[in-house]
Design an enzyme around this catalytic site. Sequence first.
Site, mmCIF file in Angstrom:
data_model
loop_
_atom_site.group_PDB
_atom_site.id
_atom_site.type_symbol
_atom_site.label_atom_id
_atom_site.label_comp_id
_atom_site.label_asym_id
_atom_site.label_seq_id
_atom_site.Cartn_x
_atom_site.Cartn_y
_atom_site.Cartn_z
ATOM 1 N N HIS A 36 40.353 50.052 64.724
ATOM 2 C CA HIS A 36 41.613 50.675 64.299
ATOM 3 C C HIS A 36 41.427 51.583 63.086
ATOM 4 O O HIS A 36 42.346 51.737 62.281
ATOM 5 C CB HIS A 36 42.659 49.600 64.007
ATOM 6 C CG HIS A 36 43.047 48.796 65.209
ATOM 7 N ND1 HIS A 36 43.754 49.327 66.264
ATOM 8 C CD2 HIS A 36 42.786 47.508 65.534
ATOM 9 C CE1 HIS A 36 43.936 48.403 67.183
ATOM 10 N NE2 HIS A 36 43.350 47.286 66.770
ATOM 11 N N GLU A 77 30.641 45.370 43.332
ATOM 12 C CA GLU A 77 30.692 45.063 41.902
ATOM 13 C C GLU A 77 29.341 45.259 41.227
ATOM 14 O O GLU A 77 29.270 45.806 40.125
ATOM 15 C CB GLU A 77 31.127 43.604 41.688
ATOM 16 C CG GLU A 77 32.606 43.355 41.737
ATOM 17 C CD GLU A 77 32.940 41.894 41.502
ATOM 18 O OE1 GLU A 77 33.979 41.630 40.867
ATOM 19 O OE2 GLU A 77 32.170 41.011 41.942
ATOM 20 N N ARG A 102 32.751 39.153 28.463
ATOM 21 C CA ARG A 102 34.145 39.567 28.327
ATOM 22 C C ARG A 102 34.276 41.044 27.963
ATOM 23 O O ARG A 102 35.383 41.590 27.964
ATOM 24 C CB ARG A 102 34.841 38.715 27.264
ATOM 25 C CG ARG A 102 34.884 37.239 27.591
ATOM 26 C CD ARG A 102 35.571 36.467 26.477
ATOM 27 N NE ARG A 102 36.980 36.790 26.396
ATOM 28 C CZ ARG A 102 37.939 36.119 27.010
ATOM 29 N NH1 ARG A 102 37.639 35.077 27.766
ATOM 30 N NH2 ARG A 102 39.189 36.472 26.878
ATOM 31 N N GLU A 108 35.287 39.003 50.260
ATOM 32 C CA GLU A 108 34.595 38.585 49.048
ATOM 33 C C GLU A 108 33.176 39.147 49.009
ATOM 34 O O GLU A 108 32.698 39.582 47.951
ATOM 35 C CB GLU A 108 34.572 37.058 48.959
ATOM 36 C CG GLU A 108 33.710 36.482 47.857
ATOM 37 C CD GLU A 108 34.123 36.912 46.462
ATOM 38 O OE1 GLU A 108 33.310 36.712 45.530
ATOM 39 O OE2 GLU A 108 35.234 37.450 46.270
ATOM 40 N N TRP A 136 35.797 45.448 25.502
ATOM 41 C CA TRP A 136 36.022 46.107 26.781
ATOM 42 C C TRP A 136 37.160 47.090 26.549
ATOM 43 O O TRP A 136 38.274 46.698 26.243
ATOM 44 C CB TRP A 136 36.387 45.091 27.856
ATOM 45 C CG TRP A 136 36.453 45.657 29.234
ATOM 46 C CD1 TRP A 136 35.411 45.865 30.088
ATOM 47 C CD2 TRP A 136 37.630 46.085 29.931
ATOM 48 N NE1 TRP A 136 35.862 46.390 31.280
ATOM 49 C CE2 TRP A 136 37.222 46.545 31.209
ATOM 50 C CE3 TRP A 136 38.982 46.131 29.609
ATOM 51 C CZ2 TRP A 136 38.108 47.032 32.147
ATOM 52 C CZ3 TRP A 136 39.877 46.628 30.554
ATOM 53 C CH2 TRP A 136 39.437 47.066 31.806
ATOM 54 N N LYS A 143 31.695 41.555 46.062
ATOM 55 C CA LYS A 143 30.510 41.220 45.287
ATOM 56 C C LYS A 143 29.487 42.343 45.360
ATOM 57 O O LYS A 143 28.857 42.711 44.365
ATOM 58 C CB LYS A 143 29.910 39.913 45.825
ATOM 59 C CG LYS A 143 29.228 39.036 44.817
ATOM 60 C CD LYS A 143 30.136 38.643 43.686
ATOM 61 C CE LYS A 143 31.449 38.076 44.168
ATOM 62 N NZ LYS A 143 32.486 38.042 43.140
ATOM 63 N N CYS A 195 38.310 41.468 25.901
ATOM 64 C CA CYS A 195 37.389 41.507 24.779
ATOM 65 C C CYS A 195 37.069 40.078 24.335
ATOM 66 O O CYS A 195 37.767 39.139 24.696
ATOM 67 C CB CYS A 195 37.991 42.278 23.613
ATOM 68 S SG CYS A 195 38.518 43.952 24.033
ATOM 69 N N LYS A 236 34.957 39.933 32.648
ATOM 70 C CA LYS A 236 35.179 38.734 33.444
ATOM 71 C C LYS A 236 36.609 38.219 33.381
ATOM 72 O O LYS A 236 37.226 37.967 34.399
ATOM 73 C CB LYS A 236 34.225 37.623 33.016
ATOM 74 C CG LYS A 236 34.315 36.420 33.949
ATOM 75 C CD LYS A 236 33.097 35.551 33.883
ATOM 76 C CE LYS A 236 33.091 34.511 34.960
ATOM 77 N NZ LYS A 236 32.893 35.073 36.296
ATOM 78 N N ASN A 256 42.076 40.994 20.625
ATOM 79 C CA ASN A 256 41.998 41.044 22.080
ATOM 80 C C ASN A 256 43.416 41.138 22.614
ATOM 81 O O ASN A 256 44.296 40.415 22.148
ATOM 82 C CB ASN A 256 41.306 39.786 22.622
ATOM 83 C CG ASN A 256 41.229 39.761 24.134
ATOM 84 O OD1 ASN A 256 41.270 40.799 24.773
ATOM 85 N ND2 ASN A 256 41.122 38.572 24.699
ATOM 86 N N GLY A 257 43.633 42.007 23.597
ATOM 87 C CA GLY A 257 44.966 42.180 24.148
ATOM 88 C C GLY A 257 45.452 43.601 23.967
ATOM 89 O O GLY A 257 44.661 44.532 23.749
#
Length: 604
Positions: free
Chosen positions: A502, A486, A27, A479, A74, A483, A2, A599, A100-101
């Site tokens: 495989h 996301e 955030r 990566e 968030w 991306k 947050c 983020k 936040n937390g």
Amino acid sequence: MCGIVGRVGDDEAVERVVAGLENLEYRGYDSAGLALQNGAGLEVRKSTGKVQELKDQLTVESADGNVGIGHTRWSTHGAPTEENAHPHTNETGDIAVVHNGIVENHSSLRRRLEREGVEFTSDTDTEVIPHLVDHYYDGVDPKWAFTRAVRELEGSYAVAAMFDGEDAVFAARQGSPLVLGIDEDQYFLASDVSAFLEYTDEVVYLEDGDVATVRPEIVTVTTVEGRPVDRSVESVDWNPEEVNKGAYDHYMLKEIESQPYSLTNSIESHLTDAGDAIDVDVFDPATIAGFEEVQFVACGTSYHAGLYAANVLNEAGIRARAFRASEYQVAADPVSEETLVVAVTQSGETADTLGAMRTASSAGAHVLTVTNVAGSTAVRTADESLFIHAGPEIGVAATKTFSSQAVTLSLLAQHLAEYMESGTPHPELDAVLDGVRSLPGDLQRVVDSESASMLANYYLDSDAFFFIGRGLGYSVAQEAALKFKEITYEHAEGFASGELKHGPLAMVTPRTPVFAIFTGSHDEKTLMNAKEAQTRGADVVAVAPDGHPAIDETDAHLPLPETHPMWAGLLANVQLQLLSYHAANELGRSIDKPRNLAKSVTVE
């Protein structure tokens, strides 16, 4: 995850609080709210959705006050509803809190307060805080009540509170970031300096256990026990323009296209002035000589940068491995005083990575953090720090920071190879340095091309997207897939190219394009694996330099400039970032704020 913002001064605060929330929206963007002190009580406004919804509400019904706090959420405890949005208040509405937390003991605190007759209106862990503060508040000493309540909280938190009739914000941190901004006639409080960078670059990084009292004329910082502490004022070297979109539709595109500039900063920071040698000032040579292995710990995109670096070290003869930080505490290799643990974290506040750092330190390892943020918790936790100098990154999907991390870590790897007993300096080090100096210009050529946009449109209706590579190309494939998923919300997977046969080949159909990354190393085998997918009907896209042999044997081409194999994957990565961006844009996705993501992940 947050975002917290506060502003204290003598004039109106609302515009600056809202601007801070907009700057911190990466955030969290499930809901937003603010509280203002205007001499006639606390005004609290909240809305679900993005900060724009709150702005629209304030346009219809204005609010004013010279002291304010705000929050963009968030969700962790409770759905993204207006009731669960911050700020939360006590029953009488004269204490407001943003947080936040995670308050790990919120259930026991809630039961205790309910026994005392408190009625809760939300499902959040945060709401226990204003009620707990109210429990201790005698109407005379708000700081004592706030501090007394904070001492009962367990977990990680950054919290800020306001009291009716008090021109002040009271704040505390434990495990979650909180920074003060100091201007000539006003003070700011935020989770990140980007919230107020347009007003001041003078900051104070609060540390765990700090309690700050911010008034229009003065800031004081104490411990939770009330002992005064002195925190130094530092200057942030980020450009305020970097936190604005400017003419771009999305931060992500701006940050992709800014990589030639951000990477120049990273490279110049870790080479000598003449650019002919590596200059990485971490640990003395004698200490490095005592290292026997290197472990990288990181999450998400930073983990892929760690994979990249581990491969570089392995090729130099050094035992190295990358770990997902969230698994490190339960699945790490043994460590000792001969182990170097490199924690890679863009923000320096990633909870899982910080936990891994503490685990490594407690076992006797040397800990180095590679980060983008001076003054972050990771910097204060590590034995040494190495900065990537990429500047602020606002888009939730990391782009420019991956390039800067991978380059910084690769140069670090060459530095370690020079002094570690098992290391062998690269036999083509001059060519490696020539390639890295040319990298910003090569990246500019990639950014200027239009191939990714055309291919994104061509393959838009595919069922899935596969990315494959070997060696350094494997970490880039992972990566690229991250991306893509996301920001497009489409099915994407990254594989070591040899692993297709495989299992993953079972998923390949004519509607599954395979993007094969050719770095100039092991390319023949990568092509052979790609053709295994091609014979099953899949289109194969060669991500390779013009003239590469694979182009004639594949179905499409994403061009790259010629460079040293150590850096080719990074050029491929930018092409694939552009592919993801253009696909997401065509699909109408929320590119800068993808669903369910934030983020800076400051909870485990």
